[in-house]
Scaffold this motif. Structure first.
Motif, PDB file in Angstrom:
ATOM      1  N   GLY A 138       0.815  -1.200   0.000  1.00 59.23           N
ATOM      2  CA  GLY A 138       0.000   0.000   0.000  1.00 59.23           C
ATOM      3  C   GLY A 138       0.852   1.255   0.000  1.00 59.23           C
ATOM      4  O   GLY A 138       2.020   1.240   0.421  1.00 59.23           O
ATOM      5  N   VAL A 139       0.274   2.347  -0.462  1.00 54.22           N
ATOM      6  CA  VAL A 139       0.979   3.631  -0.531  1.00 54.22           C
ATOM      7  C   VAL A 139       0.792   4.377   0.779  1.00 54.22           C
ATOM      8  O   VAL A 139      -0.334   4.566   1.243  1.00 54.22           O
ATOM      9  N   ASP A 140       1.914   4.785   1.387  1.00 50.73           N
ATOM     10  CA  ASP A 140       1.833   5.486   2.672  1.00 50.73           C
ATOM     11  C   ASP A 140       2.684   6.749   2.724  1.00 50.73           C
ATOM     12  O   ASP A 140       2.926   7.300   3.787  1.00 50.73           O
ATOM     13  N   GLY A 141       3.117   7.217   1.562  1.00 50.38           N
ATOM     14  CA  GLY A 141       3.901   8.446   1.562  1.00 50.38           C
ATOM     15  C   GLY A 141       4.310   8.853   0.161  1.00 50.38           C
ATOM     16  O   GLY A 141       4.118   8.118  -0.809  1.00 50.38           O
ATOM     17  N   ILE A 142       4.855  10.054   0.062  1.00 53.77           N
ATOM     18  CA  ILE A 142       5.312  10.598  -1.211  1.00 53.77           C
ATOM     19  C   ILE A 142       6.636  11.320  -0.990  1.00 53.77           C
ATOM     20  O   ILE A 142       6.956  11.745   0.115  1.00 53.77           O
ATOM     21  N   THR A 143       7.401  11.454  -2.059  1.00 53.80           N
ATOM     22  CA  THR A 143       8.615  12.262  -2.055  1.00 53.80           C
ATOM     23  C   THR A 143       8.425  13.404  -3.041  1.00 53.80           C
ATOM     24  O   THR A 143       8.031  13.184  -4.193  1.00 53.80           O
ATOM     25  N   LEU A 144       8.677  14.628  -2.576  1.00 53.52           N
ATOM     26  CA  LEU A 144       8.456  15.822  -3.376  1.00 53.52           C
ATOM     27  C   LEU A 144       9.752  16.598  -3.548  1.00 53.52           C
ATOM     28  O   LEU A 144      10.644  16.539  -2.693  1.00 53.52           O
ATOM     29  N   SER A 145       9.838  17.340  -4.649  1.00 52.13           N
ATOM     30  CA  SER A 145      10.981  18.230  -4.859  1.00 52.13           C
ATOM     31  C   SER A 145      10.496  19.573  -5.380  1.00 52.13           C
ATOM     32  O   SER A 145       9.504  19.655  -6.106  1.00 52.13           O
ATOM     33  N   GLN A 146      11.233  20.613  -4.983  1.00 54.29           N
ATOM     34  CA  GLN A 146      10.896  21.978  -5.402  1.00 54.29           C
ATOM     35  C   GLN A 146      12.125  22.852  -5.247  1.00 54.29           C
ATOM     36  O   GLN A 146      12.643  23.020  -4.138  1.00 54.29           O
ATOM     37  N   GLY A 147      12.611  23.386  -6.353  1.00 55.88           N
ATOM     38  CA  GLY A 147      13.708  24.345  -6.306  1.00 55.88           C
ATOM     39  C   GLY A 147      14.920  23.884  -5.511  1.00 55.88           C
ATOM     40  O   GLY A 147      15.466  24.660  -4.721  1.00 55.88           O
ATOM     41  N   GLY A 148      15.337  22.647  -5.688  1.00 53.86           N
ATOM     42  CA  GLY A 148      16.492  22.135  -4.970  1.00 53.86           C
ATOM     43  C   GLY A 148      16.172  21.525  -3.619  1.00 53.86           C
ATOM     44  O   GLY A 148      17.020  20.859  -3.022  1.00 53.86           O
ATOM     45  N   GLN A 149      14.978  21.755  -3.106  1.00 58.39           N
ATOM     46  CA  GLN A 149      14.543  21.148  -1.846  1.00 58.39           C
ATOM     47  C   GLN A 149      13.892  19.794  -2.124  1.00 58.39           C
ATOM     48  O   GLN A 149      13.297  19.580  -3.181  1.00 58.39           O
ATOM     49  N   VAL A 202      -7.414   2.814  -6.927  1.00 58.05           N
ATOM     50  CA  VAL A 202      -6.675   2.261  -8.049  1.00 58.05           C
ATOM     51  C   VAL A 202      -6.511   0.752  -7.844  1.00 58.05           C
ATOM     52  O   VAL A 202      -6.165   0.294  -6.751  1.00 58.05           O
ATOM     53  N   LEU A 203      -6.770   0.001  -8.920  1.00 58.62           N
ATOM     54  CA  LEU A 203      -6.710  -1.455  -8.848  1.00 58.62           C
ATOM     55  C   LEU A 203      -5.400  -1.970  -9.435  1.00 58.62           C
ATOM     56  O   LEU A 203      -4.852  -1.401 -10.386  1.00 58.62           O
ATOM     57  N   ASP A 204      -4.923  -3.083  -8.872  1.00 56.09           N
ATOM     58  CA  ASP A 204      -3.709  -3.705  -9.393  1.00 56.09           C
ATOM     59  C   ASP A 204      -4.071  -4.675 -10.524  1.00 56.09           C
ATOM     60  O   ASP A 204      -5.230  -4.758 -10.956  1.00 56.09           O
ATOM     61  N   ARG A 205      -3.106  -5.434 -10.966  1.00 55.51           N
ATOM     62  CA  ARG A 205      -3.327  -6.329 -12.096  1.00 55.51           C
ATOM     63  C   ARG A 205      -4.236  -7.507 -11.743  1.00 55.51           C
ATOM     64  O   ARG A 205      -4.721  -8.207 -12.627  1.00 55.51           O
ATOM     65  N   GLY A 206      -4.457  -7.717 -10.471  1.00 53.71           N
ATOM     66  CA  GLY A 206      -5.390  -8.737 -10.036  1.00 53.71           C
ATOM     67  C   GLY A 206      -6.736  -8.172  -9.640  1.00 53.71           C
ATOM     68  O   GLY A 206      -7.539  -8.858  -9.002  1.00 53.71           O
ATOM     69  N   ASP A 207      -7.005  -6.936 -10.004  1.00 53.78           N
ATOM     70  CA  ASP A 207      -8.260  -6.239  -9.708  1.00 53.78           C
ATOM     71  C   ASP A 207      -8.486  -6.021  -8.215  1.00 53.78           C
ATOM     72  O   ASP A 207      -9.631  -5.895  -7.772  1.00 53.78           O
ATOM     73  N   GLN A 208      -7.398  -5.936  -7.467  1.00 54.88           N
ATOM     74  CA  GLN A 208      -7.485  -5.634  -6.042  1.00 54.88           C
ATOM     75  C   GLN A 208      -7.027  -4.192  -5.802  1.00 54.88           C
ATOM     76  O   GLN A 208      -6.091  -3.712  -6.455  1.00 54.88           O
ATOM     77  N   PRO A 209      -7.672  -3.483  -4.859  1.00 53.94           N
ATOM     78  CA  PRO A 209      -7.250  -2.105  -4.583  1.00 53.94           C
ATOM     79  C   PRO A 209      -5.826  -2.035  -4.052  1.00 53.94           C
ATOM     80  O   PRO A 209      -5.423  -2.852  -3.215  1.00 53.94           O
ATOM     81  N   ILE A 210      -5.070  -1.070  -4.554  1.00 58.09           N
ATOM     82  CA  ILE A 210      -3.757  -0.770  -3.998  1.00 58.09           C
ATOM     83  C   ILE A 210      -3.998   0.154  -2.817  1.00 58.09           C
ATOM     84  O   ILE A 210      -4.471   1.284  -2.987  1.00 58.09           O
ATOM     85  N   GLY A 211      -3.728  -0.324  -1.635  1.00 57.21           N
ATOM     86  CA  GLY A 211      -4.064   0.426  -0.428  1.00 57.21           C
ATOM     87  C   GLY A 211      -3.533   1.849  -0.457  1.00 57.21           C
ATOM     88  O   GLY A 211      -2.356   2.088  -0.738  1.00 57.21           O
ATOM     89  N   GLY A 212      -4.421   2.802  -0.169  1.00 59.98           N
ATOM     90  CA  GLY A 212      -4.001   4.196  -0.062  1.00 59.98           C
ATOM     91  C   GLY A 212      -3.738   4.901  -1.365  1.00 59.98           C
ATOM     92  O   GLY A 212      -3.171   5.993  -1.365  1.00 59.98           O
TER      93      GLY A 212
END
Length: 604
Positions: free
Chosen positions: A251-262, A520-530
């Motif tokens: 499952g998805v539990d976070g993101i990585t972001l970038s902005q102007g070198g940060q 969003v569903l995976d290739r087995g038609d199961q939800p990708i958590g989060g």
């Protein structure tokens, strides 16, 4: 609040993160915030609004709270039957039902809890009006005009409209304003309306870089932005999504972001909602999914690069299949502006459907019904081009047609033509033969096509393409036309004019496969958590068909409602679980349980 990435801590936690600040993304963020979630909205460009800000802002929601005011006889059964006939097996029937159920709820909820307000358009037919279950009014909603001055300095965040859709250096006008401006010398009411518009714009230009009376898509975005700021949603612009973080279960539990070198990693407890606009400007996928369509013909906003979808696919998501087309289309004309940028003008309704116009290919022959919907028009251009050169096609009219209706970026009135003629956007010929020679098309074919349409204008019957035979087509003609068919008129008064048309993609139809909660569903038609998708990041519930006005923004709103609320609920559940775990680990907890045990035993 509008932040910079440096203002966020490494591993700072949000309940919900939304990627993409177009109409669907801003709506999803707002729905989550209404539920009490702490929300982060991330936009890759310097503006919020996406292609929605360029659009008319029309939102197709059958049986909304506003529908009965103009069409009390519509029903969910009618809308469902209409979509079944229009779309069929090109999309999942259960998803269409989810849209029809959630759409009216979304409208009622967002209006009750924010500054977003709609009204039903009095007359706005479904595009496939020949199908049973279609309507002429009630399903197409439009946002109420908005005073951009209420946003203060944040007004500058809204993506400005296409300049060629404004007048007098940035004054926005909607279809009602256009009618008044064209009629102001004939009607006192229209003159009064025009004077008010012009006076307001004159005041605006003393303090603002453009007009602050926002209409159409800009009004919707302005209302969404005001509502998000009122609920302290954190907004980041010019910020790129670099990665999705996944947990042990995938499952998805976070993101990585970038902005102007940060660069920052952000933890997300409830869910990440993808609403980045689709794949249309993806550097590789565009060539595979839209072969032959030059990106220079795309009138959409620049942010839909497909980068967020790449990350979702790497996390197990997949694209949908079976759509009529991978994109939605409109005929466009293209002109180089004085500053070197390119103006791409969609020809929706103002010219090609009016009497006294035809569209021909390189052989000078008509190859389609000029009054068909812009989506079917774009598809027909590409289909015809496989047999006979039809890209570009040529939209042809005479002096009277140009005066009455304009031609693309050339406004009605027939004046100020020289710049358009000088740069080649507009072509003029004293005769049809001269016009054909300048365009490089067959003069005999053009002469024959004009002669045939002139005959059809007398009878009102287009024997070649049945132009003007449906309610939708006739609605886009000229209601004041004296002939028997409001879509057919002669091309006879010299000189003659033409602009070149290209098939421009106005949005993605193929997107990530998702379920009835926008998960969003995976290739087995199961939800990708989060992980959620809405707007053009989600596989079109319309299956690449364009049955009515606003069928991108309507589902975008409905599934934003489902995604935002579900992600907020996941965040609340995670908080409750964490609180329960903390209570269980507390030294007081065993004592409390021991004390409670005898009571429970006695009750049993």
């Amino acid at each position: 609040m509008v932040e910079t990435l440096s203002g966020l801590q490494q591993n700072e936690t949000f309940d919900v993160a939304v990627i993409g600040a177009g109409g669907a993304g801003m709506s999803a963020a707002l729905f989550a915030a209404i539920e009490g979630a702490r929300v982060l909205l991330v936009e890759s460009t310097e503006y919020v609004g996406g292609t929605t800000a360029y659009s008319a802002g029309t939102t197709w929601i059958p049986n909304s709270p506003h529908g009965p005011s103009v069409n009390p006889h519509d029903s969910n059964a009618n809308a469902e039957a209409f979509l079944r006939r229009a779309v069929g097996e090109r999309s999942n029937d259960a998803l269409r039902r989810a849209f029809l159920q959630a759409g009216p709820q979304a409208v009622a909820h967002i209006e009750a809890n924010s500054d977003v307000k709609y009204r039903a358009r009095l007359f706005h037919p479904d595009y496939l009006s020949e199908l049973e279950g279609s309507t002429l009014r009630g399903r197409a909603l439009e946002p109420l005009a908005f005073d951009g001055r209420k946003l203060g300095r944040h007004f500058a965040l809204i993506r400005p409209p296409i300049p060629e859709f404004t007048v007098l250096g940035g004054m926005m006008v909607d279809r009602d304003d256009v009618a008044h401006l064209l009629n102001m010398t004939k009607s006192f009411g229209s003159l009064r309306h025009a004077v008010k518009l012009l006076a307001r714009h004159a005041r605006d230009r003393m303090s603002w870089p453009r007009g602050t009376r926002l209409v159409m898509g800009n009004a919707l975005i302005g209302r969404l932005l005001a509502s998000l700021l009122a609920r302290d949603v954190t907004v980041l612009v010019s910020t790129k999504l670099e990665a999705l973080s996944t947990n042990a279960s995938g499952g998805v539990d976070g993101i990585t972001l970038s902005q102007g070198g940060q660069r920052r990693q952000i933890a997300v407890t409830g869910g990440v909602i993808l609403a980045s606009g689709g794949f249309n400007r993806h550097p590789h996928r565009r060539r595979a999914m839209l072969p032959g369509a030059d990106p220079a013909w795309c009138p959409g906003a620049p942010g839909h690069t497909g980068g967020a979808q790449d990350l979702a696919l790497a996390a197990g998501a997949r694209y949908g299949e079976g759509a009529l087309s991978n994109a939605f289309w409109a005929p466009v004309s293209v002109r180089r502006r004085s500053d070197g940028t390119s103006a791409v003008f969609p020809h929706f309704i103002m010219d090609r459907g009016k009497p006294g116009t035809i569209v021909v290919n390189r052989e000078g022959r008509r190859f389609l019904n000029e009054n068909t919907s812009y989506h079917l028009f774009g598809i027909a251009m590409q289909d015809a081009h496989r047999k006979t050169p039809s890209v570009p096609a040529f939209l042809v009219t005479d002096a009277e047609g140009l005066r009455k209706y304009g031609l693309g970026m050339v406004r009605p009135g027939g004046k100020g033509l020289e710049p358009f003629l000088a740069d080649g956007y507009l072509t003029r010929g004293a005769t049809l033969e001269e016009l054909a020679a300048k365009l490089g098309i067959d003069p005999a074919g053009l002469a024959d096509s004009v002669a045939r349409i002139n005959d059809y204008a007398k009878t009102g019957v287009d024997l070649d393409f049945q132009r003007g035979t449906t309610d939708y087509q006739r609605a886009n003609g000229d209601a004041n036309w004296p002939g028997p068919n409001p879509c057919l008129g002669p091309i006879a008064r010299a000189p003659f004019y033409a602009v070149r048309l290209y098939p421009g993609d106005i949005g993605a139809a193929t997107g990530l496969v998702s379920d009835h909660e926008a998960r969003v569903l995976d290739r087995g038609d199961q939800p990708i958590g989060g992980l959620y998708a809405c707007g053009n990041d989600m596989q079109s519930v319309m299956g690449g068909v364009y049955p009515a006005p606003g069928i991108t923004l309507g589902p975008g709103l409905a599934f934003a409602y489902l995604a935002g609320r579900d992600a907020a609920a996941r965040a609340k559940a995670a908080q409750s679980e964490a609180a329960g775990a903390q209570a269980s680990a507390s030294p007081v907890a065993p004592v409390a349980r021991a004390a409670a045990q005898p009571v429970n035993e006695k009750i049993v």
